[in-house]
Design an enzyme around this catalytic site. Sequence first.
Site, mmCIF file in Angstrom:
data_model
loop_
_atom_site.group_PDB
_atom_site.id
_atom_site.type_symbol
_atom_site.label_atom_id
_atom_site.label_comp_id
_atom_site.label_asym_id
_atom_site.label_seq_id
_atom_site.Cartn_x
_atom_site.Cartn_y
_atom_site.Cartn_z
ATOM 1 N N GLN A 137 -0.473 -3.852 0.955
ATOM 2 C CA GLN A 137 0.157 -2.554 0.675
ATOM 3 C C GLN A 137 0.143 -1.681 1.925
ATOM 4 O OE1 GLN A 137 -0.163 -1.190 -3.097
ATOM 5 N NE2 GLN A 137 1.111 0.547 -2.638
ATOM 6 N N PHE A 138 1.166 -1.856 2.756
ATOM 7 C CA PHE A 138 1.243 -1.102 4.007
ATOM 8 C C PHE A 138 1.350 0.399 3.767
ATOM 9 C CE2 PHE A 138 5.723 -1.483 3.053
ATOM 10 C CZ PHE A 138 6.281 -0.326 3.563
ATOM 11 N N THR A 139 1.801 0.809 2.584
ATOM 12 C CA THR A 139 2.000 2.234 2.309
ATOM 13 C C THR A 139 0.682 3.010 2.261
ATOM 14 O OG1 THR A 139 2.054 1.867 -0.084
ATOM 15 C CG2 THR A 139 4.171 1.846 1.101
#
Length: 148
Positions: A78-80
């Site tokens: 989850q890069f966010t």
Amino acid sequence: MRVVIQRVKCASVTIDNQIHGEIDNGFVLLVGITETDTFDVVEKVANKIAGLRVFDDGDGKMNLNIHQISGKILSISQFTLYGDCKKGNRPSFTKAAHPDIAKPLYEHLNAVLVNHEIPVATGIFGAEMAIDLINDGPVTIILDSEQL
């Protein structure tokens, strides 16, 4: 590295309308990797996750780790988690590691957890995923490698 850990009764990840991974009792990990993370950082975070005592013992106190309850992990990239909302209303993700860096580190995290004899299900790195879960407690912990 940032990891949001949710204690769950069950969870699954669906990709293209197909369940790709599912677990019962354990953790859902939402894993964010930044540009300065290393394999050493990943190992430190993985060891912390494996030893985290947030499952109830016989007296109802959070005193057991995931291994002690025969729990499983659903790990989702989850890069966010590295979204920066300081300027404007659209997050900037410049602090998230490029996929060429992030993917091997994410895979290493999962491998270290498996080496702890914890079953690990995953999504697909970079894919659009739908996560279903039943949070247990609810218990949600945020680990940031800069604070370990």
